[in-house]
Design a protein around this motif. Sequence first.
Motif, PDB file in Angstrom:
ATOM      1  N   THR A  15       0.831  -1.207   0.000  1.00 38.39           N
ATOM      2  CA  THR A  15       0.000   0.000   0.000  1.00 38.39           C
ATOM      3  C   THR A  15       0.864   1.254   0.000  1.00 38.39           C
ATOM      4  OG1 THR A  15      -1.785  -1.134   1.178  1.00 38.39           O
ATOM      5  CG2 THR A  15      -1.788   1.266   1.227  1.00 38.39           C
ATOM      6  N   LEU A  16       1.872   1.267   0.854  1.00 36.77           N
ATOM      7  CA  LEU A  16       2.765   2.422   0.921  1.00 36.77           C
ATOM      8  C   LEU A  16       3.543   2.582  -0.371  1.00 36.77           C
ATOM      9  CD1 LEU A  16       3.912   4.727   2.540  1.00 36.77           C
ATOM     10  CD2 LEU A  16       5.495   3.135   3.639  1.00 36.77           C
ATOM     11  N   THR A  21       4.551   5.614  -5.323  1.00 36.40           N
ATOM     12  CA  THR A  21       4.761   5.530  -6.765  1.00 36.40           C
ATOM     13  C   THR A  21       3.768   6.399  -7.520  1.00 36.40           C
ATOM     14  OG1 THR A  21       5.635   3.276  -6.596  1.00 36.40           O
ATOM     15  CG2 THR A  21       4.843   3.980  -8.751  1.00 36.40           C
ATOM     16  N   GLN A  22       2.497   6.287  -7.147  1.00 36.56           N
ATOM     17  CA  GLN A  22       1.442   6.959  -7.895  1.00 36.56           C
ATOM     18  C   GLN A  22       1.376   8.454  -7.630  1.00 36.56           C
ATOM     19  OE1 GLN A  22      -2.116   4.784  -6.843  1.00 36.56           O
ATOM     20  NE2 GLN A  22      -1.321   2.863  -7.683  1.00 36.56           N
ATOM     21  N   VAL A  28      10.002   2.188  -6.252  1.00 33.57           N
ATOM     22  CA  VAL A  28      10.007   1.556  -4.924  1.00 33.57           C
ATOM     23  C   VAL A  28      10.393   0.092  -5.024  1.00 33.57           C
ATOM     24  CG1 VAL A  28       8.653   1.015  -2.872  1.00 33.57           C
ATOM     25  CG2 VAL A  28       8.230   3.153  -4.112  1.00 33.57           C
ATOM     26  N   SER A  29      11.331  -0.312  -4.178  1.00 34.26           N
ATOM     27  CA  SER A  29      11.688  -1.725  -4.021  1.00 34.26           C
ATOM     28  C   SER A  29      11.168  -2.191  -2.675  1.00 34.26           C
ATOM     29  CB  SER A  29      13.211  -1.906  -4.073  1.00 34.26           C
ATOM     30  OG  SER A  29      13.730  -1.502  -5.319  1.00 34.26           O
ATOM     31  N   GLY A  30      10.866  -3.482  -2.564  1.00 33.13           N
ATOM     32  CA  GLY A  30      10.334  -4.005  -1.326  1.00 33.13           C
ATOM     33  C   GLY A  30      11.159  -5.142  -0.763  1.00 33.13           C
ATOM     34  N   ALA A  31      11.043  -5.339   0.540  1.00 33.42           N
ATOM     35  CA  ALA A  31      11.697  -6.457   1.222  1.00 33.42           C
ATOM     36  C   ALA A  31      10.850  -6.821   2.427  1.00 33.42           C
ATOM     37  CB  ALA A  31      13.113  -6.090   1.649  1.00 33.42           C
ATOM     38  N   GLY A  32      10.863  -8.127   2.789  1.00 35.85           N
ATOM     39  CA  GLY A  32      10.040  -8.576   3.898  1.00 35.85           C
ATOM     40  C   GLY A  32      10.799  -8.888   5.164  1.00 35.85           C
ATOM     41  N   CYS A  33      12.116  -8.731   5.139  1.00 40.51           N
ATOM     42  CA  CYS A  33      12.933  -8.999   6.321  1.00 40.51           C
ATOM     43  C   CYS A  33      14.252  -8.248   6.180  1.00 40.51           C
ATOM     44  CB  CYS A  33      13.185 -10.501   6.487  1.00 40.51           C
ATOM     45  SG  CYS A  33      14.094 -11.236   5.103  1.00 40.51           S
ATOM     46  N   LEU A  34      15.000  -8.168   7.264  1.00 36.37           N
ATOM     47  CA  LEU A  34      16.255  -7.423   7.222  1.00 36.37           C
ATOM     48  C   LEU A  34      17.265  -8.021   6.247  1.00 36.37           C
ATOM     49  CD1 LEU A  34      17.913  -5.060   8.297  1.00 36.37           C
ATOM     50  CD2 LEU A  34      18.781  -6.595  10.072  1.00 36.37           C
ATOM     51  N   PRO A  35      17.479  -9.351   6.211  1.00 34.42           N
ATOM     52  CA  PRO A  35      18.446  -9.896   5.249  1.00 34.42           C
ATOM     53  C   PRO A  35      18.118  -9.507   3.806  1.00 34.42           C
ATOM     54  CG  PRO A  35      17.950 -11.541   6.906  1.00 34.42           C
ATOM     55  CD  PRO A  35      17.000 -10.420   7.131  1.00 34.42           C
ATOM     56  N   LEU A 101       9.114   7.153  11.709  1.00 30.00           N
ATOM     57  CA  LEU A 101       7.780   7.379  11.167  1.00 30.00           C
ATOM     58  C   LEU A 101       6.777   6.397  11.767  1.00 30.00           C
ATOM     59  CD1 LEU A 101       9.894   8.286   8.884  1.00 30.00           C
ATOM     60  CD2 LEU A 101       7.961   8.102   7.325  1.00 30.00           C
ATOM     61  N   PRO A 102       5.879   6.857  12.635  1.00 27.38           N
ATOM     62  CA  PRO A 102       4.802   5.981  13.106  1.00 27.38           C
ATOM     63  C   PRO A 102       3.902   5.605  11.935  1.00 27.38           C
ATOM     64  CG  PRO A 102       5.005   7.952  14.466  1.00 27.38           C
ATOM     65  CD  PRO A 102       5.832   8.192  13.253  1.00 27.38           C
ATOM     66  N   LYS A 103       3.365   4.404  11.945  1.00 26.74           N
ATOM     67  CA  LYS A 103       2.488   3.973  10.857  1.00 26.74           C
ATOM     68  C   LYS A 103       1.138   4.679  10.900  1.00 26.74           C
ATOM     69  CE  LYS A 103       4.666  -0.519  10.117  1.00 26.74           C
ATOM     70  NZ  LYS A 103       4.518  -1.985  10.127  1.00 26.74           N
ATOM     71  N   SER A 104       0.907   5.441  11.957  1.00 24.91           N
ATOM     72  CA  SER A 104      -0.332   6.216  12.057  1.00 24.91           C
ATOM     73  C   SER A 104      -0.276   7.502  11.233  1.00 24.91           C
ATOM     74  CB  SER A 104      -0.615   6.562  13.515  1.00 24.91           C
ATOM     75  OG  SER A 104       0.476   7.274  14.087  1.00 24.91           O
ATOM     76  N   LEU A 105       0.894   7.834  10.682  1.00 21.78           N
ATOM     77  CA  LEU A 105       1.006   9.031   9.848  1.00 21.78           C
ATOM     78  C   LEU A 105       0.104   8.912   8.634  1.00 21.78           C
ATOM     79  CD1 LEU A 105       4.807   9.954   9.566  1.00 21.78           C
ATOM     80  CD2 LEU A 105       3.042  11.219  10.788  1.00 21.78           C
ATOM     81  N   SER A 106      -0.467  10.031   8.213  1.00 21.17           N
ATOM     82  CA  SER A 106      -1.263  10.025   6.995  1.00 21.17           C
ATOM     83  C   SER A 106      -0.350   9.802   5.794  1.00 21.17           C
ATOM     84  CB  SER A 106      -1.990  11.358   6.830  1.00 21.17           C
ATOM     85  OG  SER A 106      -1.060  12.406   6.557  1.00 21.17           O
ATOM     86  N   SER A 107      -0.938   9.342   4.703  1.00 18.28           N
ATOM     87  CA  SER A 107      -0.150   9.082   3.487  1.00 18.28           C
ATOM     88  C   SER A 107       0.549  10.341   2.998  1.00 18.28           C
ATOM     89  CB  SER A 107      -1.055   8.515   2.390  1.00 18.28           C
ATOM     90  OG  SER A 107      -1.612   7.288   2.782  1.00 18.28           O
ATOM     91  N   ARG A 108      -0.145  11.464   3.054  1.00 17.87           N
ATOM     92  CA  ARG A 108       0.450  12.722   2.618  1.00 17.87           C
ATOM     93  C   ARG A 108       1.643  13.101   3.494  1.00 17.87           C
ATOM     94  NH1 ARG A 108      -3.968  17.293   1.812  1.00 17.87           N
ATOM     95  NH2 ARG A 108      -2.069  18.396   1.213  1.00 17.87           N
ATOM     96  N   SER A 109       1.507  12.841   4.787  1.00 17.18           N
ATOM     97  CA  SER A 109       2.605  13.157   5.700  1.00 17.18           C
ATOM     98  C   SER A 109       3.814  12.273   5.424  1.00 17.18           C
ATOM     99  CB  SER A 109       2.155  12.989   7.148  1.00 17.18           C
ATOM    100  OG  SER A 109       1.147  13.920   7.478  1.00 17.18           O
ATOM    101  N   VAL A 110       3.566  11.027   5.059  1.00 17.32           N
ATOM    102  CA  VAL A 110       4.666  10.126   4.728  1.00 17.32           C
ATOM    103  C   VAL A 110       5.422  10.637   3.515  1.00 17.32           C
ATOM    104  CG1 VAL A 110       5.272   7.821   3.917  1.00 17.32           C
ATOM    105  CG2 VAL A 110       3.627   8.089   5.767  1.00 17.32           C
ATOM    106  N   VAL A 111       4.699  11.074   2.493  1.00 18.58           N
ATOM    107  CA  VAL A 111       5.351  11.615   1.295  1.00 18.58           C
ATOM    108  C   VAL A 111       6.193  12.833   1.657  1.00 18.58           C
ATOM    109  CG1 VAL A 111       4.969  12.733  -0.943  1.00 18.58           C
ATOM    110  CG2 VAL A 111       3.626  10.724  -0.309  1.00 18.58           C
ATOM    111  N   ALA A 112       5.633  13.726   2.470  1.00 17.61           N
ATOM    112  CA  ALA A 112       6.385  14.910   2.886  1.00 17.61           C
ATOM    113  C   ALA A 112       7.624  14.510   3.680  1.00 17.61           C
ATOM    114  CB  ALA A 112       5.500  15.822   3.730  1.00 17.61           C
TER     115      ALA A 112
END
Length: 206
Positions: A15-16, A21-22, A28-35, A101-112
Amino acid sequence: MRILIADDHDLVRETLAAYLTQTAGFAVSGAGCLPSALEVLAGRDPVDLALLDWHMPGMAGIEPLKHAMQAAQGAPVAVISGGATREVAASVLAAGAAGFLPKSLSSRSVVAAVHFMIAGEVFVPRGFMTPAEEGGTGDGAGRIVLTRREAEVLRGLSEGKSNKEIARDHGLQEVTVKLHVKTLSRKLGARNRTHAAMLGRDLNLL
């Protein structure tokens, strides 16, 4: 600009990534764990920012975060979390992370925030940390507390300078100065940049 989002929750990560991207045009690249995140960071295609979930597999404290920062080839690394405490946020920032960044941030705030950190600034939501943890100035007795960068921007406003001029004076991007002006106006309760400068003088913040 290329962003790495490392989170073991597929829905959060996807989602993020889709939003960045849009709406902002990031790759954006993704990963599901630290390694997996470390593999991306050490790869041929460098990232401009890495966002790492504090609770994903492999992230068991500050040392893994430091490993990620070493692997990031100079790019800023920030932590995202749905439930970390202020103490965790403070330790993350003290270790050299570019933000929290808390995950409670709005999407717009994350972009900023992403733009802010890519520009070389450290991001933490206003009100999440105490003034001392933010590295601001003030006496802790109800006074408005400004960070060093906010004070520099306020000084530029008081001198009647444009955002572009302030950015040039301090080696910043114009979008970063705009973010600081917005934060200053909110902290001071100012209607506009001129009002912010007037309040800054009246409150002896300059």
